[in-house]
Design a protein around this motif. Structure first.
Motif, PDB file in Angstrom:
ATOM      1  N   TYR A   1       0.931  -1.284   0.247  1.00 52.26           N
ATOM      2  CA  TYR A   1      -0.021  -0.040  -0.021  1.00 52.26           C
ATOM      3  C   TYR A   1       0.963   1.213  -0.117  1.00 52.26           C
ATOM      4  N   SER A   2       0.218   2.480  -0.253  1.00 48.39           N
ATOM      5  CA  SER A   2       0.921   3.671  -0.295  1.00 48.39           C
ATOM      6  C   SER A   2      -0.026   4.795   0.157  1.00 48.39           C
ATOM      7  N   GLY A   3       0.309   5.923   0.544  1.00 52.07           N
ATOM      8  CA  GLY A   3      -0.523   6.891   0.649  1.00 52.07           C
ATOM      9  C   GLY A   3       0.392   8.377   1.144  1.00 52.07           C
ATOM     10  N   LEU A   4      -0.558   9.026   1.432  1.00 52.81           N
ATOM     11  CA  LEU A   4       0.015  10.769   1.691  1.00 52.81           C
ATOM     12  C   LEU A   4      -0.230  10.923   3.317  1.00 52.81           C
ATOM     13  N   ASP A   5       0.470  11.752   3.859  1.00 53.85           N
ATOM     14  CA  ASP A   5       0.372  11.934   5.355  1.00 53.85           C
ATOM     15  C   ASP A   5       0.413  13.496   5.490  1.00 53.85           C
ATOM     16  N   LEU A   6      -0.612  14.089   6.238  1.00 51.92           N
ATOM     17  CA  LEU A   6      -0.678  15.540   6.481  1.00 51.92           C
ATOM     18  C   LEU A   6      -0.532  15.591   7.744  1.00 51.92           C
ATOM     19  N   GLY A   7       0.664  16.225   8.120  1.00 53.94           N
ATOM     20  CA  GLY A   7       0.632  16.588   9.912  1.00 53.94           C
ATOM     21  C   GLY A   7       0.895  18.092  10.075  1.00 53.94           C
ATOM     22  N   LEU A   8       0.954  18.388  11.361  1.00 51.43           N
ATOM     23  CA  LEU A   8       1.121  19.553  11.879  1.00 51.43           C
ATOM     24  C   LEU A   8       2.306  20.372  11.497  1.00 51.43           C
ATOM     25  N   ARG A   9       3.376  19.790  11.121  1.00 51.23           N
ATOM     26  CA  ARG A   9       4.606  20.420  10.605  1.00 51.23           C
ATOM     27  C   ARG A   9       5.225  19.911   9.271  1.00 51.23           C
ATOM     28  N   ASN A  10       4.441  19.014   8.728  1.00 49.95           N
ATOM     29  CA  ASN A  10       5.026  18.510   7.350  1.00 49.95           C
ATOM     30  C   ASN A  10       4.053  17.771   6.513  1.00 49.95           C
ATOM     31  N   PHE A  11       4.397  17.746   5.152  1.00 49.83           N
ATOM     32  CA  PHE A  11       3.699  16.955   4.438  1.00 49.83           C
ATOM     33  C   PHE A  11       4.304  15.832   3.730  1.00 49.83           C
ATOM     34  N   SER A  12       4.018  14.476   3.749  1.00 51.68           N
ATOM     35  CA  SER A  12       5.076  13.567   3.288  1.00 51.68           C
ATOM     36  C   SER A  12       4.055  12.199   2.706  1.00 51.68           C
ATOM     37  N   ALA A  13       4.806  11.498   2.118  1.00 52.37           N
ATOM     38  CA  ALA A  13       4.358   9.974   1.550  1.00 52.37           C
ATOM     39  C   ALA A  13       4.971   8.790   1.878  1.00 52.37           C
ATOM     40  N   HIS A  14       4.197   7.742   1.813  1.00 55.64           N
ATOM     41  CA  HIS A  14       4.615   6.464   2.696  1.00 55.64           C
ATOM     42  C   HIS A  14       4.305   5.271   1.557  1.00 55.64           C
ATOM     43  N   VAL A  15       4.962   4.167   1.891  1.00 60.22           N
ATOM     44  CA  VAL A  15       4.689   3.126   0.959  1.00 60.22           C
ATOM     45  C   VAL A  15       5.174   1.897   2.120  1.00 60.22           C
ATOM     46  N   GLY A  16       4.029   0.818   2.089  1.00 60.33           N
ATOM     47  CA  GLY A  16       4.212  -0.151   3.035  1.00 60.33           C
ATOM     48  C   GLY A  16       3.832  -1.437   2.727  1.00 60.33           C
ATOM     49  N   PHE A  17       4.105  -2.494   3.495  1.00 63.19           N
ATOM     50  CA  PHE A  17       3.908  -4.022   3.455  1.00 63.19           C
ATOM     51  C   PHE A  17       3.169  -4.576   4.498  1.00 63.19           C
ATOM     52  N   ARG A  18       2.087  -5.264   4.375  1.00 63.79           N
ATOM     53  CA  ARG A  18       1.543  -6.065   5.462  1.00 63.79           C
ATOM     54  C   ARG A  18       1.342  -7.481   5.167  1.00 63.79           C
ATOM     55  N   TYR A  19       1.537  -8.118   6.157  1.00 61.09           N
ATOM     56  CA  TYR A  19       1.468  -9.575   6.307  1.00 61.09           C
ATOM     57  C   TYR A  19       0.632 -10.158   7.084  1.00 61.09           C
ATOM     58  N   PHE A  20      -0.242 -10.861   6.982  1.00 62.32           N
ATOM     59  CA  PHE A  20      -1.510 -11.538   7.884  1.00 62.32           C
ATOM     60  C   PHE A  20      -1.038 -12.873   8.342  1.00 62.32           C
ATOM     61  N   PHE A  21      -0.810 -13.244   9.451  1.00 60.87           N
ATOM     62  CA  PHE A  21      -0.479 -14.636   9.793  1.00 60.87           C
ATOM     63  C   PHE A  21      -1.975 -15.360   9.865  1.00 60.87           C
ATOM     64  N   THR A  22      -3.036 -14.699  10.485  1.00 63.48           N
ATOM     65  CA  THR A  22      -4.302 -15.145  10.449  1.00 63.48           C
ATOM     66  C   THR A  22      -5.255 -14.050   9.738  1.00 63.48           C
ATOM     67  N   GLU A  23      -6.514 -14.365   9.828  1.00 63.03           N
ATOM     68  CA  GLU A  23      -7.488 -13.476   9.064  1.00 63.03           C
ATOM     69  C   GLU A  23      -7.582 -12.152   9.810  1.00 63.03           C
ATOM     70  N   VAL A  24      -7.021 -12.220  11.163  1.00 64.72           N
ATOM     71  CA  VAL A  24      -7.196 -10.944  12.232  1.00 64.72           C
ATOM     72  C   VAL A  24      -5.835 -10.367  12.572  1.00 64.72           C
ATOM     73  N   LEU A  25      -4.785 -11.080  12.526  1.00 68.19           N
ATOM     74  CA  LEU A  25      -3.580 -10.475  12.933  1.00 68.19           C
ATOM     75  C   LEU A  25      -2.511 -10.664  12.027  1.00 68.19           C
ATOM     76  N   GLY A  26      -1.689  -9.640  11.960  1.00 71.04           N
ATOM     77  CA  GLY A  26      -0.593  -9.555  11.117  1.00 71.04           C
ATOM     78  C   GLY A  26       0.529  -8.263  11.565  1.00 71.04           C
ATOM     79  N   VAL A  27       1.433  -8.091  10.608  1.00 68.48           N
ATOM     80  CA  VAL A  27       2.592  -7.386  10.892  1.00 68.48           C
ATOM     81  C   VAL A  27       2.869  -6.288   9.486  1.00 68.48           C
ATOM     82  N   PHE A  28       3.224  -5.266   9.943  1.00 72.43           N
ATOM     83  CA  PHE A  28       3.533  -4.333   8.755  1.00 72.43           C
ATOM     84  C   PHE A  28       4.839  -3.617   9.007  1.00 72.43           C
ATOM     85  N   THR A  29       5.560  -3.268   7.680  1.00 70.27           N
ATOM     86  CA  THR A  29       6.342  -2.268   7.708  1.00 70.27           C
ATOM     87  C   THR A  29       6.355  -1.170   6.771  1.00 70.27           C
TER      88      THR A  29
END
Length: 73
Positions: free
Chosen positions: A12-40
């Motif tokens: 996934y990717s996205g944009l962030d609007l903060g009080l002191r900056n504007f930024s972009a991010h890209v990430g990766f998620r992996y789900f061990f079960t239907e409910v629980l996973g990890v992300f970076t």
């Protein structure tokens, strides 16, 4: 689908609007079960609202790397 990934994986990717900056991010998620996973996630600043920052204000305009838990509710 652009990438042929397992159903447990998500890019996934996205944009962030903060009080002191504007930024972009890209990430990766992996789900061990239907409910629980990890992300970076990695993010970079695009624009800062304060151009002549000193001291701790510089910390709001740096590269960020996050790792954590992900929950599918």
């Amino acid at each position: 689908m652009f990438f042929q990934l397992d159903k447990k994986m998500d890019i996934y990717s996205g944009l962030d609007l903060g009080l002191r900056n504007f930024s972009a991010h890209v990430g990766f998620r992996y789900f061990f079960t239907e409910v629980l996973g990890v992300f970076t996630e990695a993010g970079i600043p695009i624009a800062s609202y304060k151009t002549n920052s000193v001291g701790f204000d510089k910390l709001n305009n740096q590269f960020a790397f996050n790792v954590g838990a992900s929950f599918n509710l």
